[in-house]
Design a protein around this motif. Structure first.
Motif, short mmCIF file in Angstrom:
data_model
loop_
_atom_site.label_atom_id
_atom_site.label_comp_id
_atom_site.label_asym_id
_atom_site.label_seq_id
_atom_site.Cartn_x
_atom_site.Cartn_y
_atom_site.Cartn_z
N ILE A 161 0.85 -0.89 0.11
CA ILE A 161 -0.03 -0.04 0.11
C ILE A 161 0.99 1.40 -0.10
O ILE A 161 1.64 1.45 0.76
CB ILE A 161 -0.74 0.20 1.13
CG1 ILE A 161 -1.75 -1.17 1.54
CG2 ILE A 161 -1.76 1.22 1.15
CD1 ILE A 161 -2.56 -1.42 0.29
N GLU A 162 0.82 2.23 -1.02
CA GLU A 162 1.66 3.11 -1.03
C GLU A 162 1.26 4.25 0.04
O GLU A 162 0.27 4.38 0.71
CB GLU A 162 1.32 4.09 -2.48
CG GLU A 162 1.85 3.50 -3.51
CD GLU A 162 1.58 4.22 -4.95
OE1 GLU A 162 1.18 5.35 -4.86
OE2 GLU A 162 2.00 3.66 -5.88
N GLY A 163 2.39 5.04 0.33
CA GLY A 163 2.28 5.83 1.75
C GLY A 163 2.22 7.13 1.15
O GLY A 163 2.03 7.36 -0.08
N ALA A 164 2.11 8.10 2.09
CA ALA A 164 1.72 9.43 1.73
C ALA A 164 2.90 10.34 1.36
O ALA A 164 3.00 11.50 1.31
CB ALA A 164 0.81 10.13 2.89
N GLY A 165 4.15 9.76 1.51
CA GLY A 165 5.38 10.45 1.42
C GLY A 165 5.74 11.26 2.39
O GLY A 165 6.22 10.70 3.49
N THR A 166 5.45 12.72 2.45
CA THR A 166 5.83 13.77 3.43
C THR A 166 4.53 14.37 3.84
O THR A 166 4.23 15.06 3.00
CB THR A 166 6.89 14.38 3.25
OG1 THR A 166 8.14 13.56 3.15
CG2 THR A 166 7.05 15.52 4.43
N THR A 167 4.01 14.30 4.96
CA THR A 167 2.65 15.06 5.28
C THR A 167 2.51 14.92 6.83
O THR A 167 3.12 14.21 7.63
CB THR A 167 1.52 14.05 4.67
OG1 THR A 167 0.36 14.87 5.11
CG2 THR A 167 1.39 12.71 5.14
#
Length: 430
Positions: free
Chosen positions: A302-308
């Motif tokens: 499952i892909e993450g949101a990167g930086t948030t």
């Protein structure tokens, strides 16, 4: 044929109630976990030693590093007069020398380490020091240690004559854990006493053979500088070395700050839910499943949101859970290759045999287990048909729960049909 006993003749009332349902998913546990910013490294309190007299090889066998996140194994070596500094391995993997100091008499003391990453099971192996004149070997493990730059502020001193104590000042930072090791030899040496603010991790025996020698390790919470002090007991002309360093906490900003990870039943499937409060450099999550909590297989990514800095919610459904216990964990992965594991969620799948069931489906390991409700029967027969309706296998059944080998069947779609007590039940199997 002997009559097969009914389940209600064998099971207590609580299990009879469960068996009345078509499929019942029992949630064994909910994992709720998190990672604190700047968490200080923690000792696993498993310090141990091995002793020898002028050996070329010294081993600590079967040393176990407990399951945890961001683990580090630290080993202290002590070599006698005019010896060569040893090399050290764990499970055959070379350890890195953090600091090594030799005094004028040729006594060598070294601190070695190896990063072991994160795992939900213990890592066990042999610690082997190879060189010359090896007298003492000590080991201890820690967790929540930075895996890229695990140590810093390495320093050492040497002592001789008739000292009653030795102090080593280690430059460190807040949230580091200072780790030191001291070694000494003398004819009347009787051992060390740890300083008032330190926690002793281990102290070796004075024997076997030769002049009495010992090593000892301790830890203390880091600050701008930390004085690591030991009382040296006994008499005689001492020769010794004292070395120390700071163990660094996991990086300044945690890649993912977790809120929870949990699971719940969902008809014939299982569902996993997790939430993050913030993310940095988060590539995503591998979902792993296991039937025993030890051997894991990747199920999805499952892909993450990167930086948030915003709350992120995730979910995933296992459409084909295993019959019996299902264990799940997440492997959170950064873009730079770093990773950490979640706690484990366990979900048990219980089938009451209200109809024909074949598990696992799709087939995974060359065999399946089929279930059907009848327990009082004279004869039951299984027929397997391929996708064009041709009969490819038959089998006489003597139990309502039977394992069927499928490795000889080509991949494809099959229909499993059971005839029992004048009734026919069919299940599609892939």
């Amino acid at each position: 044929m002997q009559k097969i006993k009914k389940p209600n003749e064998l099971l207590p009332q609580i299990f009879k109630t469960i068996m009345m349902k078509k499929i019942y998913l029992f949630l064994l546990s909910l994992g709720i976990w998190g990672t604190n910013l700047f968490a200080q490294p923690v000792s696993d309190a498993n310090g141990t030693t091995a002793e020898a007299n002028n050996a070329s090889t010294l081993t600590i066998s079967g040393f176990s590093v407990p399951a945890n996140n961001n683990r580090l194994l630290v080993v202290c070596t002590y070599n006698g007069l005019n010896a060569t500094a040893p090399s050290v391995t764990f499970n055959g993997n070379a350890m890195t020398v953090a600091i090594q100091r030799q005094n004028s008499s040729g006594v060598v003391l070294g601190l070695h380490y190896i990063v072991l990453g994160s795992d939900v099971s213990a890592t066990t192996g042999d610690i082997v020091a190879t060189g010359s004149g090896i007298y003492r070997l000590g080991a201890a493990s820690y967790h929540d240690v930075d895996q890229t730059t695990p140590t810093g502020g390495e320093t050492s001193n040497i002592f001789s004559g008739s000292p009653t104590s030795n102090t080593l000042t280690v430059t460190s930072a807040t949230n580091e854990l200072v780790c030191d090791c001291i070694g000494a030899t003398a004819s009347g040496f009787t051992g060390f006493n740890v300083g008032a603010n330190q926690t002793q991790v281990f102290q070796s025996a004075l024997t076997p053979g030769g002049l009495p020698s010992a090593i000892a390790m301790s830890t203390e919470a880091g600050a701008a500088s930390v004085d690591m002090s030991w009382t040296i007991n006994g008499s005689g002309s001492f020769i010794g070395v004292h070395a120390g360093m700071g163990l660094k906490p996991v990086g300044g900003v945690v890649p993912v700050k977790w809120t929870y990870f949990k699971g719940q039943p969902a008809n014939k499937s299982t569902q996993l839910f997790w939430q993050t409060a913030s993310e940095q450099n988060n590539a995503g999550f591998e979902i792993h499943r296991s039937s025993d909590g030890r051997t894991w297989e990747k199920q999805a990514f499952i892909e993450g949101a990167g930086t948030t800095s915003k709350v992120q919610n995730y979910r995933w459904t296992d459409e084909q859970p295993l019959t019996g216990m299902n264990y799940y964990r997440l492997k959170q992965m950064d873009y730079d290759g770093r990773f950490e594991y979640s706690d484990v969620v366990g979900i048990q799948l219980l089938v009451d045999h209200a109809q024909l069931a074949v598990r696992p489906n799709p087939v995974q390991s060359g065999e399946v287990t089929l279930y059907f409700p009848e327990t009082d029967f004279e004869e039951a027969r299984l027929e397997i048909f391929n996708s064009i309706g041709s009969l490819v296998q038959t089998k006489r059944l003597v139990s309502n729960e039977t394992t069927i080998q499928t490795s000889h069947l080509p991949k494809g779609i099959y229909w499993f049909s059971v005839r029992v007590n004048g009734r026919k039940m069919t299940e599609k199997v892939v």
